[in-house]
Design an enzyme around this catalytic site. Structure first.
Site, PDB file in Angstrom:
ATOM      1  N   HIS A   1       0.846  -1.196   0.000  1.00 18.85           N
ATOM      2  CA  HIS A   1       0.000   0.000   0.000  1.00 18.85           C
ATOM      3  C   HIS A   1       0.879   1.243   0.000  1.00 18.85           C
ATOM      4  O   HIS A   1       2.102   1.151   0.189  1.00 18.85           O
ATOM      5  CB  HIS A   1      -0.939   0.008   1.202  1.00 18.85           C
ATOM      6  CG  HIS A   1      -0.267  -0.157   2.524  1.00 18.85           C
ATOM      7  ND1 HIS A   1       0.494   0.818   3.105  1.00 18.85           N
ATOM      8  CD2 HIS A   1      -0.212  -1.208   3.366  1.00 18.85           C
ATOM      9  CE1 HIS A   1       0.961   0.383   4.239  1.00 18.85           C
ATOM     10  NE2 HIS A   1       0.566  -0.855   4.426  1.00 18.85           N
TER      11      HIS A   1
HETATM   12  P1  TYD Z   1      -1.588  -2.643   7.498  1.00 19.30           P
HETATM   13  O1  TYD Z   1      -1.179  -1.205   7.643  1.00 19.30           O
HETATM   14  O2  TYD Z   1      -2.218  -3.047   6.202  1.00 19.30           O
HETATM   15  O3  TYD Z   1      -0.349  -3.586   7.807  1.00 19.30           O
HETATM   16  P2  TYD Z   1       1.055  -3.765   7.022  1.00 19.30           P
HETATM   17  O4  TYD Z   1       1.311  -2.539   6.230  1.00 19.30           O
HETATM   18  O5  TYD Z   1       2.042  -3.933   8.107  1.00 19.30           O
HETATM   19  O6  TYD Z   1       0.953  -4.986   6.189  1.00 19.30           O
HETATM   20  O7  TYD Z   1      -2.572  -2.981   8.704  1.00 19.30           O
HETATM   21  C1  TYD Z   1      -3.042  -4.284   8.941  1.00 19.30           C
HETATM   22  C2  TYD Z   1      -4.307  -4.195   9.779  1.00 19.30           C
HETATM   23  O8  TYD Z   1      -4.031  -3.620  11.050  1.00 19.30           O
HETATM   24  C3  TYD Z   1      -5.400  -3.357   9.146  1.00 19.30           C
HETATM   25  O9  TYD Z   1      -6.639  -4.015   9.376  1.00 19.30           O
HETATM   26  C4  TYD Z   1      -5.385  -2.073   9.916  1.00 19.30           C
HETATM   27  C5  TYD Z   1      -4.829  -2.471  11.269  1.00 19.30           C
HETATM   28  N1  TYD Z   1      -4.014  -1.418  11.862  1.00 19.30           N
HETATM   29  C6  TYD Z   1      -4.509  -0.688  12.931  1.00 19.30           C
HETATM   30  O10 TYD Z   1      -5.628  -0.901  13.406  1.00 19.30           O
HETATM   31  N2  TYD Z   1      -3.714   0.279  13.490  1.00 19.30           N
HETATM   32  C7  TYD Z   1      -2.468   0.556  13.014  1.00 19.30           C
HETATM   33  O11 TYD Z   1      -1.767   1.462  13.543  1.00 19.30           O
HETATM   34  C8  TYD Z   1      -1.979  -0.186  11.880  1.00 19.30           C
HETATM   35  C9  TYD Z   1      -0.630   0.076  11.298  1.00 19.30           C
HETATM   36  C10 TYD Z   1      -2.789  -1.161  11.350  1.00 19.30           C
END
Ligand code: TYD
Length: 133
Positions: A52
């Site tokens: 992303h």
């Molecule tokens: P995501 O940012 O997509 O993770 P990564 O980039 O590490 O693969 O987040 C994964 C899930 O966690 C998504 O459902 C949102 C949640 N999340 C939160 O609730 N708070 C946060 O601070 C972060 C980073 C993610």
């Protein structure tokens, strides 16, 4: 802002035979105010994270333990970084697509972020991201 605004930052390292110490200050060692800290751990072998871009969020990523790769893509060029030191991090400016992978067993990825979690700040579809450049 683009790929060339992203950079590796060497953090202070206080060497001590009782164990080394590293610290990070907002707007000093990293170019933003820290509003949130999160970390990835217990990452299974072969897993990939990220996939992303963020609209306005600044982030700083450190391999607190172990190692992993971060692919950055500003829509024009790509660059991969390998993080494997707890005193070296990668600053990522807004509007950069990122993919994290090749996590070593037991690795911990700590992320400092400039704002609280906001799903509206994400581009989770690569073509949507490209259209907004
Ligand atoms: P995501 O940012 O997509 O993770 P990564 O980039 O590490 O693969 O987040 C994964 C899930 O966690 C998504 O459902 C949102 C949640 N999340 C939160 O609730 N708070 C946060 O601070 C972060 C980073 C993610």
């Amino acid at each position: 802002m683009g790929l060339y605004d992203c950079k590796i930052i060497n953090l202070p390292k206080i060497i001590d035979n009782r164990g080394n110490l590293t610290f990070i200050e907002s707007n000093n060692h990293i170019p933003f105010d820290i509003q949130r800290v999160y970390y990835l751990y217990d990452v299974p072998g072969g897993a990939e994270r990220g996939g992303h871009a963020h609209k306005i969020l600044h982030q700083f990523i450190i391999a607190i333990s172990g190692s992993f790769d971060i692919l950055l893509d500003d829509g024009f060029a790509k660059k991969t970084y390998h993080l494997n030191r707890s005193y070296i991090g990668l600053y990522i400016c807004p509007m950069i697509w990122r993919e994290l992978g090749n996590f070593s067993s037991g690795s911990v990825c700590m992320v400092l972020a400039s704002a609280k979690y906001d799903e509206c700040d994400y581009y989770r579809n690569y073509n949507d991201f490209l259209r907004k450049l």
